[in-house]
Structure formats: C-alpha cells, structure tokens
Motif scaffolding. Structure first.
Motif, PDB file in Angstrom:
ATOM      1  N   HIS A   2       0.835  -1.188   0.000  1.00  0.00           N
ATOM      2  CA  HIS A   2       0.000   0.000   0.000  1.00  0.00           C
ATOM      3  C   HIS A   2       0.884   1.257   0.000  1.00  0.00           C
ATOM      4  N   SER A   4       1.907   5.219   0.196  1.00  0.00           N
ATOM      5  CA  SER A   4       1.457   6.427   0.888  1.00  0.00           C
ATOM      6  C   SER A   4       1.540   7.607  -0.067  1.00  0.00           C
ATOM      7  N   ASP A   5       0.860   8.685   0.298  1.00  0.00           N
ATOM      8  CA  ASP A   5       0.871   9.888  -0.537  1.00  0.00           C
ATOM      9  C   ASP A   5       2.267  10.499  -0.629  1.00  0.00           C
ATOM     10  N   CYS A  96      -8.311   2.108   2.885  1.00  0.00           N
ATOM     11  CA  CYS A  96      -7.838   3.483   2.771  1.00  0.00           C
ATOM     12  C   CYS A  96      -8.679   4.441   3.601  1.00  0.00           C
ATOM     13  N   ASP A 101      -4.930   2.871   5.588  1.00  0.00           N
ATOM     14  CA  ASP A 101      -3.919   1.954   5.073  1.00  0.00           C
ATOM     15  C   ASP A 101      -3.714   2.287   3.601  1.00  0.00           C
ATOM     16  N   GLY A 102      -2.633   3.014   3.308  1.00  0.00           N
ATOM     17  CA  GLY A 102      -2.441   3.548   1.964  1.00  0.00           C
ATOM     18  C   GLY A 102      -3.039   4.943   1.882  1.00  0.00           C
ATOM     19  N   GLY A 103      -2.366   5.832   1.168  1.00  0.00           N
ATOM     20  CA  GLY A 103      -2.830   7.213   1.086  1.00  0.00           C
ATOM     21  C   GLY A 103      -4.064   7.358   0.213  1.00  0.00           C
ATOM     22  N   GLU A 253       7.557  -1.045   3.052  1.00  0.00           N
ATOM     23  CA  GLU A 253       8.221  -0.337   4.151  1.00  0.00           C
ATOM     24  C   GLU A 253       9.655  -0.824   4.331  1.00  0.00           C
ATOM     25  N   GLU A 264       9.673   5.339   7.248  1.00  0.00           N
ATOM     26  CA  GLU A 264       8.842   6.521   7.061  1.00  0.00           C
ATOM     27  C   GLU A 264       9.663   7.584   6.354  1.00  0.00           C
ATOM     28  N   GLU A 278      -4.864  14.261   2.583  1.00  0.00           N
ATOM     29  CA  GLU A 278      -4.515  13.858   3.948  1.00  0.00           C
ATOM     30  C   GLU A 278      -5.580  14.307   4.935  1.00  0.00           C
TER      31      GLU A 278
END
Length: 325
Positions: A2, A4-5, A96, A101-103, A253, A264, A278
């Motif tokens: 997943h 992220s933004d 989401c 979970d995921g952006g 990750e 991160e 967000e």
C-alpha cells in the motif's frame, strides 16, 4: 504494498486515479452484463475473506520483513477477472478510508498495483491459459505460485516506476527496484502456495466453482455452502489469526527502510492536493492503523456490506435491463 501519498506527485496520482476509475467503469459494465444472484453472494464473502486474510502479515525468514496476501489471483479464479478486480478494489477502498492503510491520493496507484496487476493481468495471462480443471495438485500449486509471483512482481515494478516518475523522494531507483522485486518474489511464492491450497480445496469440494459458466451465470445453482464456508473463515481469521500477525515492516516499508534508512519518509514538497487528501483521510479514518480489538471484524463486515451492495445494484440493473428488452 500500500503506497502512501508521500511517494507520489499530484500528476502521477491523478493519472493513476483516472486509469483506475476507467477500469472500475469497465468492470461494472462487464459484471452488469453477466450478473447473477450467485455473483452477489460470492463477491461479498470473497471481499470479506480477502480483507481478513490481508490482516495476517507473515514473516519472511532471514529478511526482517513481512508480507500479506493480495488476493487478486484467488478472487479472479473464483469470480472472474472483472468481478475479482471490483471485489479487491472495494477492499482497498475500505482499507484506505476507514483504516488509513495507503494514502487517499495514492488510492488509484494502489488499485492498479494490487488489484489490476493480479486480477486483470496475472490471472487472465498466466493462470487461465495454463490451468484447466480438473488439474493435478502439483499443477494447481505450480501455476498458482507462478501467477501470484507475476502479479506481485508487476505491482512492485509499478510502485518503483510511480515513485521515480513523481520525483518527490530521494530514493535511489536502482536499489529500490531490486529490493522491491526481491522481497515481493518471496511474498508472491507464499501467496501462491496459499492460493493453490484454497483452489485445491475448492476443486475437491465444489469443482463447479472453477468453471466460469457453471455457477457465476446460473442463478439456479446454490452456493450457500461455499458462502458460509468463506464467511466462517473470514471471521476466524479476523478474530483470531490476525492477532498472530507479524509486526515487522511489510515489503514496501522494508524496501524504503533499506534504501532510505527509515520506513517513514517525507516528501521533499507537498502540494495542495496532497494536503487536501490527507485532511480528508483523517476525517474518514475511524480506526487508523487498525486500532482496537474489533478492527478486523469491523473491516470484514464493512467490506462485505460494500461489495454486497455494489454487486446487488449491478444485478438489479442487469435484470431490469433484460426485462425492458
């Protein structure tokens, strides 16, 4: 897997959203054309089963990473590629919006990377041509592993390409690509073994489910036993096995951490779309990061309701169109 933004620029995210939306429209039209009452029940319970199964992260020995099944190949094998794609997309939407979970801006990319690459590419191009039922157990397992590996590797390649095309992180593309494809090769093998085991069980107990025209388009055939079986399995996984899930970082990750030093990462710059996405996700995420002991069962029920509602609308639309004709 997943995304992220923080990995994506607005143009890349919007382009993926448009393509994913287009595929969803096509999927809806295809399902509407061939819908049946059995499809409603199977799609709903498969969505719930896949959501629950995705919560169980398994450790990848010797890596410090973990993975979970995607479920696209399995859902396509039991539902057909377009119904499988729509079902898995519904899972990703709930993950989401409710669990962050995921952006939200990355939702289109996640749909392409996980749902499209498995249900719409790996299944029709790898599994369906190579596997004809009834099949020997070794063949079911071999083709399942191959199809899942292809689907996950294509998804890993897309993640790398989308990240590089965005130009908002400092991840070295070569190293990131090698880590992503390497770890998802291992994850794909495990998913393939799990997928093959389920298909072997279905072949022994309800082999007609593996014939595209036997159940999906014949409302006279009952799938009650299968629906109950997958529903019970989803509840057991969500309530019990999910607590045994590995807390090690997942494949994406882990790849980021090995490349950048931390799982991160912060984007070098964020735009208005990313900030708006967000904020919107924070307002919808009722259980961020699957907080609470009831997160698993709550998500399972939500996916079941969403998929059941969507497929029911398509079936009613199909029947109404036929009656008018």
């Amino acid at each position: 897997m997943h995304m992220s933004d923080a990995l994506l620029s607005a143009p890349v995210a919007v382009a993926a959203d448009v393509v994913a939306a287009g595929l969803l429209v096509v999927a809806s039209l295809r399902i509407r054309k061939n819908a049946s009452e059995n499809a409603v029940a199977l799609m709903g319970v498969m969505g719930a089963f896949i959501f629950a199964a995705q919560m169980v992260n398994f450790s990848v020995p010797g890596t410090g990473s973990s993975g979970h099944i995607v479920g696209g190949v399995l859902s396509a094998a039991l539902l057909g590629p377009w119904a499988g794609f729509l079902t898995l997309t519904s899972v990703l939407i709930i993950q989401c919006l409710i669990f962050a979970d995921g952006g939200l801006m990355a939702l289109g990319c996640n749909v392409l990377n996980m749902a499209a690459m498995t249900a719409l590419v790996a299944y029709p191009l790898v599994m369906r041509p190579l596997l004809r039922y009834p099949a020997a157990p070794w063949r079911v397992m071999t083709v399942s592993v191959l199809a899942c590996v292809v689907g996950l590797e294509l998804g890993a390649c897309l993640v790398t390409a989308e990240t590089v095309a965005s130009h908002i992180t400092a991840l070295p593309p070569g190293r990131f690509f090698l880590l992503m494809t390497g770890i998802h090769l291992a994850i794909g093998i495990v998913e393939g073994l799990a997928t093959g085991a389920v298909l072997l069980f279905v072949q022994r107990s309800r082999p007609e489910l593996l014939q595209p025209d036997a159940v999906r388009h014949d409302s006279r055939r009952s799938v009650r036993g299968v629906v109950i079986g997958f529903a019970v399995a989803a509840v057991v996984i969500a309530c019990g096995l999910a607590f045994l899930a590995s807390d090690e970082p997942d494949g994406l990750e882990w790849s980021i951490a090995r490349t950048a030093g931390s799982p991160e990462i912060e984007a070098e710059h964020t735009g208005m779309l990313s900030q708006a996405a967000e904020a919107a996700q924070q307002s919808t995420a009722l259980m961020p990061d699957y907080e609470g002991s009831l997160a698993g069962i709550a998500g399972t029920v939500m996916v079941l309701i969403l998929v059941w509602a969507l497929s029911s609308v398509l079936v009613r639309s199909c029947h109404r169109h036929k009656n008018e004709a």
